[in-house]
Design an enzyme around this catalytic site. Structure first.
Site, PDB file in Angstrom:
ATOM      1  N   PHE A 141       0.848  -1.194   0.000  1.00  0.00           N
ATOM      2  CA  PHE A 141       0.000   0.000   0.000  1.00  0.00           C
ATOM      3  C   PHE A 141       0.879   1.237   0.000  1.00  0.00           C
ATOM      4  CE2 PHE A 141      -2.445   3.458   1.853  1.00  0.00           C
ATOM      5  CZ  PHE A 141      -3.570   3.420   1.046  1.00  0.00           C
ATOM      6  N   ASP A 226       9.142   2.653   1.666  1.00  0.00           N
ATOM      7  CA  ASP A 226       7.952   3.408   2.061  1.00  0.00           C
ATOM      8  C   ASP A 226       7.821   3.271   3.579  1.00  0.00           C
ATOM      9  OD1 ASP A 226       5.455   4.312   2.770  1.00  0.00           O
ATOM     10  OD2 ASP A 226       4.425   3.426   1.044  1.00  0.00           O
ATOM     11  N   LYS A 255       2.413  10.320   7.909  1.00  0.00           N
ATOM     12  CA  LYS A 255       1.715   9.896   9.131  1.00  0.00           C
ATOM     13  C   LYS A 255       2.313  10.477  10.418  1.00  0.00           C
ATOM     14  CE  LYS A 255      -1.029   6.040   7.535  1.00  0.00           C
ATOM     15  NZ  LYS A 255      -0.691   5.236   6.376  1.00  0.00           N
TER      16      LYS A 255
HETATM   17  C1  LIG Z   1      -0.936   5.452   4.947  1.00  0.00           C
HETATM   18  C2  LIG Z   1       0.108   4.988   4.003  1.00  0.00           C
HETATM   19  C3  LIG Z   1       0.335   5.652   2.776  1.00  0.00           C
HETATM   20  C4  LIG Z   1      -0.557   6.766   2.287  1.00  0.00           C
HETATM   21  O1  LIG Z   1      -0.461   7.893   3.094  1.00  0.00           O
HETATM   22  P1  LIG Z   1      -1.572   9.055   2.915  1.00  0.00           P
HETATM   23  O2  LIG Z   1      -1.123  10.115   3.875  1.00  0.00           O
HETATM   24  O3  LIG Z   1      -2.888   8.425   3.266  1.00  0.00           O
HETATM   25  O4  LIG Z   1      -1.535   9.487   1.513  1.00  0.00           O
HETATM   26  C5  LIG Z   1       1.371   5.212   1.988  1.00  0.00           C
HETATM   27  N1  LIG Z   1       2.153   4.202   2.361  1.00  0.00           N
HETATM   28  C6  LIG Z   1       1.971   3.529   3.515  1.00  0.00           C
HETATM   29  C7  LIG Z   1       2.896   2.421   3.886  1.00  0.00           C
HETATM   30  C8  LIG Z   1       0.935   3.900   4.372  1.00  0.00           C
HETATM   31  O5  LIG Z   1       0.730   3.215   5.501  1.00  0.00           O
END
Ligand SMILES: *Cc1c(COP(=O)(O)O)cnc(C)c1O
Length: 406
Positions: A141, A226, A255
């Site tokens: 994700f 990520d 986040k």
């Molecule tokens: C939450 C998340 C995203 C997306 O972040 P947003 O601020 O919602 O755009 C991308 N990568 C990972 C691993 C995430 O947990």
């Protein structure tokens, strides 16, 4: 004082909001530390942390102080001008990590978008247009923009929006042989979550990340981590790559970085950063003084031995009790994760019912998360008090008892 607003209820959501979310039946109105109160004055314990965002809980004095101080000075100037909080934050991130350059934006998706565009740009400049392929992992994700859902590759997020971004392939997570078979001299980047968050809190094996690093080097591909969910202390290290001892070329953060104020960052080396020359990429709000002032305060508190060591101790406290509850009620087959990103894997009997566990917890005044249908996820504040952990897990146990005896 601002003008009073009209009273609203949860039912208003269905009247005035686009129906892409299904929020809980109650509306939180106030928080302090790891406690949240709803409209009726009901108090809940928060182990959801706004999906791994409220890294210092609610209304942390250092963050409230930084935000209000900056709010009285300067909110926004755009990137036609730089600003002090942004430069201070960039210094802090550069000093604390492998990175030599920072790019600021407003979300995780935007941080990844910048990372993917940078990787493609670097390959284009150095090797030509052929080298543009990105390898991601199955069930990953990376956000909800078209590029990031294309890289994430999960049909439930990416299908039905017309043609996707091409040149992307997906290999099973934690499977080095699969990556080895897929990578080629056309690969510009490999992107990995050091712990897959949304799809079940699945930590990478050290050997997998080490092997990915070696394969990327061999094929002149960039390794992107990520760390939107795993970064900023979540694992008990400032970033998960430090926990693993494997250094990426590009890292995305968001986040927890803002502790609840929207901000994202892409971190990289000077040699790569120089490919994003003036005008090649940008965003109006990126590096906004308010966001950066808060993120500076987040890092000042989180990047300390006390807080980071505390995360490891709190992990043990959660894990021991969750394993006990999981066994006693036949609910969990495994409790996994690192630091304060914990996933409880439901047993076969409860498979697919993570939402039921969330609902049962909410009835006991506890906020938890799911990570897919089969995993109950905990992503609390990194400074959650031991008394709140114990009281929250008491509530969770009551929920487990009622749910399994129903
Ligand atoms: C939450 C998340 C995203 C997306 O972040 P947003 O601020 O919602 O755009 C991308 N990568 C990972 C691993 C995430 O947990």
């Amino acid at each position: 004082m601002s003008a009073p607003q009209a009273p609203v209820q949860r039912a208003d959501f269905d009247q005035v909001m686009v129906p892409n979310y299904a929020p809980a039946a109650f509306i939180p109105v106030r928080g302090a530390g790891s406690r949240v109160w709803d409209q009726s004055g009901r108090e809940l314990i928060d182990f959801a942390g706004g999906i791994a965002v409220n890294v210092l809980g609610h209304a942390h004095p250092a963050l409230v102080g930084a935000l209000t101080e900056q709010a009285n000075k300067l909110w926004h100037v755009s990137n036609v001008f730089t600003n002090e909080p942004a430069l201070q934050l960039a210094h802090k991130l550069v000093d604390a990590t492998f990175a030599e350059r920072a790019f600021f934006c407003n979300s995780g998706a935007e941080a990844n978008e910048a990372a993917f565009k940078l990787a493609r740009r670097v390959a284009h400049d150095r090797f030509g247009p052929e080298k543009h392929e990105i390898i991601a992992t199955v069930n990953s994700f990376h956000g909800r923009t078209l590029f990031t859902v294309s890289v994430g590759g999960q049909p439930k997020y990416s299908d039905g929006f017309g043609p996707k971004i091409t040149g992307i392939s997906h290999v099973p997570y934690n499977d080095l042989e699969a990556l080895k078979a897929q990578i080629s001299d056309k690969t510009c980047a490999v992107v990995i979550e050091p712990i897959q968050g949304e799809s079940g809190v699945v930590p990478a094996d050290v050997a997998y990340l080490q092997g990915a690093r070696e394969l990327c080097d061999k094929h002149n591909a960039l390794l992107i981590f990520d760390e939107v969910q795993t970064g900023v202390g979540r694992t008990g290290e400032l970033f998960a790559y430090m926990h693993y001892g494997v250094t990426p070329d590009i890292l995305s953060s968001a986040k927890s970085l803002g502790g609840g104020f929207p901000i994202g960052a892409m971190l990289t080396t000077e040699a790569l950063a120089k490919h994003l020359t003036v005008g090649t990429h940008g965003t109006t709000y990126g590096g906004n003084p308010l966001a950066c002032a808060v993120a500076n305060a987040v890092l000042d508190v989180v990047n300390t031995p006390e807080v980071l060591a505390g995360v490891k101790a709190k992990h043990e406290r959660f894990k021991a009790r969750l394993e006990k509850i999981g066994q006693q009620y036949g609910l969990f087959s495994q409790v996994r994760g690192v630091g304060l990103l914990i996933g409880c894997v439901l047993t076969d009997a409860w498979k697919g019912k993570a939402k039921d566990v969330l609902n049962a917890a909410e009835k006991e005044n506890l906020m938890v998360l799911q990570a897919g249908p089969d995993v109950v996820r905990f992503a609390p504040s990194l400074v959650v008090e031991e008394a709140d952990i114990d009281e929250g897990l008491d509530r969770f146990e009551r929920a487990a008892a009622k749910l399994t005896q129903a």
